[in-house]
Design an enzyme around this catalytic site. Structure first.
Site, PDB file in Angstrom:
ATOM      1  CG  PHE A 127      49.881  37.757  35.316  1.00  0.00           C
ATOM      2  CD1 PHE A 127      49.797  39.057  34.845  1.00  0.00           C
ATOM      3  CD2 PHE A 127      49.053  37.371  36.357  1.00  0.00           C
ATOM      4  CE1 PHE A 127      48.894  39.956  35.397  1.00  0.00           C
ATOM      5  CE2 PHE A 127      48.154  38.267  36.920  1.00  0.00           C
ATOM      6  CZ  PHE A 127      48.072  39.558  36.441  1.00  0.00           C
ATOM      7  CG  ASP A 204      47.404  32.404  31.711  1.00  0.00           C
ATOM      8  OD1 ASP A 204      46.553  32.973  30.999  1.00  0.00           O
ATOM      9  OD2 ASP A 204      47.523  32.620  32.936  1.00  0.00           O
ATOM     10  CE1 TYR A 229      41.039  40.522  34.059  1.00  0.00           C
ATOM     11  CE2 TYR A 229      39.685  38.778  35.008  1.00  0.00           C
ATOM     12  CZ  TYR A 229      40.908  39.428  34.889  1.00  0.00           C
ATOM     13  OH  TYR A 229      41.986  38.968  35.608  1.00  0.00           O
ATOM     14  CE  LYS A 230      44.141  40.150  31.937  1.00  0.00           C
ATOM     15  NZ  LYS A 230      45.159  39.186  32.340  1.00  0.00           N
ATOM     16  NE  ARG A 378      49.578  45.770  29.700  1.00  0.00           N
ATOM     17  CZ  ARG A 378      49.056  44.829  30.461  1.00  0.00           C
ATOM     18  NH1 ARG A 378      49.670  43.667  30.595  1.00  0.00           N
ATOM     19  NH2 ARG A 378      47.934  45.039  31.118  1.00  0.00           N
TER      20      ARG A 378
HETATM   21  C1  LIG Z   1      45.262  38.847  33.745  1.00  0.00           C
HETATM   22  C2  LIG Z   1      45.989  37.567  33.971  1.00  0.00           C
HETATM   23  C3  LIG Z   1      45.626  36.716  35.027  1.00  0.00           C
HETATM   24  C4  LIG Z   1      44.551  37.123  36.002  1.00  0.00           C
HETATM   25  O1  LIG Z   1      44.129  36.130  36.845  1.00  0.00           O
HETATM   26  P1  LIG Z   1      42.852  36.379  37.790  1.00  0.00           P
HETATM   27  O2  LIG Z   1      42.692  35.170  38.561  1.00  0.00           O
HETATM   28  O3  LIG Z   1      41.711  36.713  36.880  1.00  0.00           O
HETATM   29  O4  LIG Z   1      43.136  37.591  38.632  1.00  0.00           O
HETATM   30  C5  LIG Z   1      46.298  35.514  35.138  1.00  0.00           C
HETATM   31  N1  LIG Z   1      47.292  35.165  34.287  1.00  0.00           N
HETATM   32  C6  LIG Z   1      47.664  35.979  33.278  1.00  0.00           C
HETATM   33  C7  LIG Z   1      48.759  35.568  32.345  1.00  0.00           C
HETATM   34  C8  LIG Z   1      47.032  37.204  33.098  1.00  0.00           C
HETATM   35  O5  LIG Z   1      47.404  38.024  32.110  1.00  0.00           O
END
Ligand SMILES: *Cc1c(COP(=O)(O)O)cnc(C)c1O
Length: 406
Positions: A127, A204, A229-230, A378
């Site tokens: 990401f 992560d 939040y996911k 997705r």
């Molecule tokens: C959604 C996601 C993030 C989001 O990070 P924020 O700091 O909440 O914006 C980070 N890493 C991964 C792998 C994600 O899927």
């Protein structure tokens, strides 16, 4: 393709978790919500909890709330998350900040714990925020960034990591589930491999937490972060969480040395001494309001059971692949996720050149997947709030819009 519609109905009728869908707030204009892996739906319970928090907890207790309850919320909520979804014992999980900020803290802390080693390993498929932060921290610390290039439409393999390790590597940063392909990385095997080379791993968990069991303690994981939040339905911008293995905690020092991570925040003393244990990874005042909805979802996940949630998740992605093969493949849509459910996370990636243009039309029709450049659609399937009929309706809507139909 009415046979698939019938199958969807049968799958819903046989789904032991179907009754929990009513716990979520619905939206009348939405035909198929296929993005619950990016922003989970709210629970009815959260609506009540937020309202009563304003009037009763905040409104009535005022500043006394900190002493009475709120100071412990980051560790209490972290412990609950650890028990319900991480396979981790108490005292190792803290809710705080955003995933990006926690990545920064743990990258810095983990790298400093391996002095004399000057390589940070990451992969080009991770990401963006993970890659950007790894690059920034490597530059800031004068370290070498070693980038794994995973196979397209897959994720990082054990062999990829083996090829990147040597005695100069301090830390490896990886995602447990690839945000594009949904491939599940071999968390335990890769962690053991890195340890045998003397390196730490930072995982992560943003796309795996809440949708599958994760055995952090059993796999001897060092460090982890993730979103709430996911699949944890904490709401837009809800705080993230970090995990630091108990044995490492007091040996690590994180770089954002704020008062809430100090040994005694209310001493208001002249110098910073970090708290012992997981609290030393806190920085500023914890986001209490942001944790409220998360607590409701953790309660629901505990009620459903994470193994049952994974079973439904697998059934949903299997049905998504089946619908994709039958309804979309004839028009040139390709599956860009693993066919083997054992290594596939909670979403399914489909690819076609028309998807960039089709996505806004789908959204206007109440069918809400995510577009991921350059040509990915997705299909996110949050197990407790998504039905098989909803999934079938969504894929059917995609099929209707594809060019070359007729
Ligand atoms: C959604 C996601 C993030 C989001 O990070 P924020 O700091 O909440 O914006 C980070 N890493 C991964 C792998 C994600 O899927």
């Amino acid at each position: 393709m009415s046979s698939l519609r019938d199958r969807a109905r049968e799958l819903d009728a046989a789904d032991p978790l179907a009754a929990l869908r009513v716990e979520f707030i619905g939206s009348e204009d939405v035909v198929a919500y296929l993005d619950g892996n990016s922003l989970g739906r709210p629970l009815h319970a959260s609506k009540q909890r937020l309202a009563s928090f304003v009037s009763e907890a905040w409104g009535a207790r005022l500043i006394r709330g900190w002493d009475e309850r709120w100071m412990d919320a980051p560790t209490e909520t972290g412990d609950r998350l650890a028990r319900v979804a991480l396979g981790a014992a108490r005292g190792q999980t803290l809710v705080a900040d955003s995933t990006s900020v926690l990545l920064y803290k743990l990258l810095r802390a983990g790298l400093a714990a391996r002095p004399g080693r000057e390589v940070l390993v990451m992969d080009s498929g991770n990401f963006p925020t993970d890659r950007f932060l790894a690059g920034a921290v490597a530059a800031e610390r004068g370290l070498e960034l070693r980038v794994i290039e995973p196979a397209p439409r897959a994720g990082v393999s054990v062999a990829d990591v083996a090829g990147a390790l040597d005695e100069r590597v301090a830390l490896v940063l990886l995602s447990h589930v690839d945000f594009r392909s949904a491939q599940i990385a071999e968390l335990a095997q890769i962690t053991a491999l890195a340890h045998s080379a003397g390196a730490l791993v930072l995982w992560d968990l943003s796309h795996s937490v809440g949708v599958m069991p994760i055995g952090l303690d059993a796999a001897c994981v060092d460090l982890a972060v993730g979103c709430t939040y996911k699949y944890l339905n904490g709401g837009p911008g809800s705080p993230a969480f970090l995990y630091v293995a108990a044995a490492l905690q007091d040996r690590l020092q994180q770089p954002i040395a704020g008062w809430m991570g100090a040994a005694d925040p209310f001493e208001m003393g002249p110098g910073y001494a970090p708290a012992s244990g997981i609290r030393r990874f806190a920085s500023g005042t914890p986001p209490i309001v942001g944790m409220l909805a998360l607590r409701d979802m953790l309660a629901l996940i505990e009620r459903a059971g994470i193994d049952q949630i994974r079973a439904k998740s697998v059934a949903l992605t299997e049905f998504a692949v089946e619908c994709g093969d039958a309804l979309l493949q004839p028009f040139g849509v390709e599956l860009a996720s693993p066919r083997d459910a054992a290594v596939r996370g909670g979403h399914v990636m489909l690819e076609h050149d028309a998807f960039r243009e089709l996505t806004p039309i789908l959204w206007a029709r109440g069918v809400i997947p995510d577009f991921r450049p350059p040509r990915g659609l997705r299909i996110g399937l949050s197990p407790l709030s998504t039905s098989f009929a909803e999934l079938h309706a969504g894929i059917s809507a995609v099929a209707e819009l594809l060019p070359g139909r007729g």
